[in-house]
Design an enzyme around this catalytic site. Structure first.
Site, PDB file in Angstrom:
ATOM      1  N   ASP A 262       5.998   6.980  -5.923  1.00 17.26           N
ATOM      2  CA  ASP A 262       5.458   6.018  -4.971  1.00 17.26           C
ATOM      3  C   ASP A 262       6.100   6.357  -3.630  1.00 17.26           C
ATOM      4  O   ASP A 262       7.138   7.025  -3.559  1.00 17.26           O
ATOM      5  CB  ASP A 262       5.739   4.578  -5.392  1.00 17.26           C
ATOM      6  CG  ASP A 262       4.782   3.597  -4.687  1.00 17.26           C
ATOM      7  OD1 ASP A 262       4.151   4.000  -3.683  1.00 17.26           O
ATOM      8  OD2 ASP A 262       4.667   2.447  -5.139  1.00 17.26           O
TER       9      ASP A 262
HETATM   10  C1  BGC Z   1       2.265   1.483  -2.756  1.00 16.98           C
HETATM   11  C2  BGC Z   1       1.336   2.414  -3.484  1.00 16.98           C
HETATM   12  C3  BGC Z   1       0.493   3.175  -2.495  1.00 16.98           C
HETATM   13  C4  BGC Z   1       1.425   3.926  -1.547  1.00 16.98           C
HETATM   14  C5  BGC Z   1       0.712   4.747  -0.505  1.00 16.98           C
HETATM   15  C6  BGC Z   1       3.066   2.194  -1.686  1.00 16.98           C
HETATM   16  O1  BGC Z   1       3.744   1.288  -0.899  1.00 16.98           O
HETATM   17  O2  BGC Z   1       3.133   0.863  -3.667  1.00 16.98           O
HETATM   18  O3  BGC Z   1       0.531   1.696  -4.378  1.00 16.98           O
HETATM   19  O4  BGC Z   1      -0.397   4.020  -3.137  1.00 16.98           O
HETATM   20  O5  BGC Z   1       2.236   2.980  -0.869  1.00 16.98           O
HETATM   21  O6  BGC Z   1       0.131   3.952   0.449  1.00 16.98           O
END
Ligand code: BGC
Length: 754
Positions: free
Chosen positions: A265
């Site tokens: 993530d």
């Molecule tokens: C989120 C993800 C997301 C990623 C990219 C993170 O903060 O938890 O679900 O895909 O950001 O935007």
């Protein structure tokens, strides 16, 4: 120039300028098997090139191998549509004018359809949009379980039941990946809250993991063939999940055979050694250096960049480990950016908007109907007391009748090509037949932009809360039909990434407003638009209740379709609607949101409730709920009959088949979701009194009947024995319960397993 064209020209140039290579290199030859191409590319790459493909090079891309003509990977949020383009190294909008997408319904809305075909359609459409936008990895779908109704991202997930989520995630993934786009299933694992999401260590036992939190991920990998998995921000067993050895290496890769790429993530990677060693393949970031720094264009500082190179050079990390990562990234590139059956997708097509509308409508749940729905304006004579003889008046009260809801919520924020609001859709539906007017009633969230995506609405308000309420009640007294359209929104502490809700009570004084409207309106209709459960203390005082969701571009039309009866509602709740938060399984701070423990650098959280989440808790403890999991009404009626098991006594290890006939006994075409739950009469461990193990959604004309067949395998009857690390089926009696919600299971078939 389109990327596929670039790839083929590159192949041609390489062939032309490398005289010793008599033909196209194997890795560029789409006729060669994938693994041969991967190995061929790998042996041509330098150490530095291999490391370069294991981390971000911009906010949403990771490098390819330019020297070899291997393209980079472009990642995009999210589960509900293709995120607008941001700058290379900034979260600011890039300002493109060609990136306004089709907004699809939130995943919770998809889950509420209980329809595998619609999930496949969703995947296909969003995959086509990703392909058109030249995105290789779609950051979704999310299948974290609804452990607490407070989780701010409940709207981005598929409900509280592992079987339902597993069944729906598989067709979504296939639909996406058939377009040559990788579905990146997130967030692995036990990422069930937003509060302190990067600082919480989730203590969950193996039985609970395997029975509740893993099944949707496992199905995604083994049945859906997912090409990518995203690690989650939190820790499990004291190790961050983006480089959690047991989760990623031992379980996901070794036990389940996942051959795709594990992506962190954004900013979820925290440790050089663990990043190198524990199953992470691509490190992506919000900033750099974990979540701490904000220096720009410092992707070289990522854990899997220069620190990794240093480790490889001085022997603290192995090239074998690097090759495993590089193989996985190459595989992903060949499957996506270099997919030989390259199709170019499509974007914002009428078909996509039609699919979005269909999915949104099919997921809307009719919770109560005292006869006010579907709306029948033709039968209404305008209130005689008002002395009018013109058209009836339909009054909509509530901010959600007007507020655009695609924008906001965090990383699933979208720039939609358009969004139809309920007010406009109902005006369209009743044009010439009724006057549809709006009173705001309360002020919730006046924000009309998110991350520089603007809706263009003006939500400013000068009236006081008292005045707003008084105006709404006064208008209700005059109207022929009153529909309250409220609920939650995507602002902080509502349905939103980064924060959880504080309660399940409706915010902004909506309960009081609904009660006040109910007093002056004999047949009040309430539409709750939310992505997560809310309490409905006024349920007995209103005529009809509709649960709608963030429905995307066509949300207003979808709601109007159901309210007018153009679509016969068939959605079923993908989670329990409790009466109060306190009724649920989370009783202590150590369960949620976690506690501080001296000397421990993160918050400790204990899943003491074990497998008892959602309806597993309420039904096992006999706690009444407002509306149960799996519940939803229709404008027609159905009858179940003739249920039987093809064998009442089976040997352990055999499959079991149950049959039941469902008939549409009403006068409208409609769909019913027939659900099958399993109850183990006696077990050596405490088991939920019922667990969903089968469902089928059937569309039936009036009078039509169909016999359905459900096959259960031994695992469907088993629990996970953590000590033996296997599913355990204990001989004895089982009840196979069939009905139309987790609380309405009139059919009870006795099965004996020998
Ligand atoms: C989120 C993800 C997301 C990623 C990219 C993170 O903060 O938890 O679900 O895909 O950001 O935007």
């Amino acid at each position: 120039m389109k990327r596929a064209t670039v790839i083929f020209i590159t192949a041609a140039i390489l062939a032309a300028c490398c005289p010793r290579q008599s033909s196209t290199p194997v890795y560029l030859d789409p006729t060669k098997p994938l693994e041969e191409r991967v190995e061929d590319a790998l042996q041509r790459m330098t150490l530095e090139e291999k490391v370069a493909i294991t981390h971000a090079q911009s906010k949403f891309s990771s490098a390819g191998v330019p020297r070899l003509g291997i393209p980079e990977l472009w990642h995009t949020d999210g589960p509900h549509g293709i995120r607008p383009e941001v700058l290379w190294d900034e979260w600011d909008q890039a300002g493109w004018t060609n990136d306004s997408c089709t907004a699809y319904p939130a995943l919770v809305n998809l889950a509420a359809t209980w329809d595998r075909e619609l999930s496949a359609l969703y995947g296909k459409c969003i995959g086509e949009e990703a392909r058109y936008r030249e995105k290789d990895i779609l950051l979704g779908p999310g299948v974290n379980m609804g452990r607490t109704p407070l989780n701010g991202r409940t709207f981005e997930y598929m409900g509280e039941d592992p079987y339902l989520a597993a069944q729906l995630v598989v067709p979504y993934i296939k639909g996406v990946q058939e377009q040559g786009v990788a579905a990146c299933v997130k967030h692995f694992a036990v990422n069930n809250q937003e509060t302190r999401r990067t600082k919480t260590n989730s203590n969950v036992d193996d039985r609970t993991l395997y029975e509740i939190y893993f099944p949707a991920f496992k199905a995604a990998v083994q049945e859906g063939g997912a090409w990518a998995i995203m690690g989650s921000y939190n820790l499990w067993n004291g190790q961050y999940n983006c480089h959690n050895k047991r989760l990623l290496q031992d379980i996901l890769k070794d036990e389940w055979g996942f051959d795709g790429v594990v992506i962190s993530d954004w900013g979820g990677c925290r440790d050089d050694d663990e990043a190198a060693a524990n199953g992470l393949d691509i490190e992506m970031g919000t900033w750099t250096n974990g979540l701490q720094g904000a220096a720009s264009n410092t992707y070289d500082m990522y854990h899997l960049a220069n620190p990794y190179l240093e480790r490889l050079r001085d022997g603290r990390a192995t090239e074998e480990g690097l090759d495993d990562k590089a193989r996985r990234v190459l595989r992903t590139i060949f499957r996506t950016a270099m997919n030989p059956v390259q199709n170019f997708g499509s974007f914002t097509s009428p078909e996509h908007f039609a699919a979005s509308r269909k999915i949104a409508a099919e997921g809307i749940v009719l919770l109560k109907n005292g006869g006010a729905l579907p709306l029948r304006v033709d039968e209404i004579s305008p209130r005689a007391s008002l002395g009018r003889d013109d058209k009836p008046t339909i009054l909509l009260v509530g901010e959600n009748a007007y507020k655009m809801m695609v924008v906001g919520g965090g990383s699933s924020n979208l720039k939609a090509k358009y969004e139809v609001i309920p007010l406009d859709a109902l005006r369209e539906a009743f044009e010439g037949k009724a006057d549809v007017v709006w009173e705001r009633g309360y002020v919730g969230d006046t924000r009309t932009d998110y991350n520089a995506v603007v809706t263009g609405q003006d939500l400013s308000e000068s009236r006081s809360p008292e005045q707003l309420k008084a105006d709404a009640v006064a208008a209700a007294k005059e109207a022929d039909i009153v529909i309250f359209i409220g609920g939650l929104n995507k602002s902080k502490f509502q349905d939103n990434e980064g924060t959880d809700r504080v309660d399940i009570v409706l915010p902004y004084g909506q309960d009081e407003l609904i009660e006040a409207l109910a007093e002056v309106t004999p047949n009040l209709i309430v539409v709750n638009i939310s992505g997560s459960p809310v309490a409905m203390p006024w349920a007995d005082k209103v005529n009809a209740i509709v649960q709608a969701w963030y429905g995307g571009s066509e949300s207003g039309h979808a709601l109007a379709d159901v309210l007018t009866g153009a679509v016969n509602p068939s959605g079923k709740l993908p989670f329990t609607m409790p009466k109060a938060l306190a009724d649920g399984p989370i009783k202590t701070e150590r369960q949620y949101p976690g506690i501080e423990v001296e000397g421990v650098p993160y918050w400790e959280e204990y899943y003491d409730e074990g497998v008892f989440i959602g309806y597993r808790w309420y039904s096992s403890k006999d706690i009444p709920v407002q509306y149960p999991f799996g519940y939803g009404l229709s404008y027609t009626s159905f009858e179940l009959s003739g249920a039987f098991l093809t064998k009442k006594v089976v040997k352990a290890g055999s499959n079991v088949t149950a049959k039941v006939t469902v008939k549409n006994t009403g006068d409208k075409a409609g769909a019913e979701v027939v659900q099958l739950y399993v109850n183990d009469a006696e077990a050596s461990v405490e088991r939920p009194v019922r667990e969903l193990k089968g469902f089928q959604k059937v569309y039936l004309a009036p009078g039509e009947a169909r016999t359905l067949s459900f096959t259960l395998n031994p695992e469907d009857l088993s629990f996970f024995d953590a000590d033996a690390h296997e599913w355990k089926l204990e001989p004895g009696d089982f009840h196979i319960l069939i009905g139309t919600s987790s609380e309405d299971l009139p059919i009870d078939l006795l099965l004996t397993v020998k």
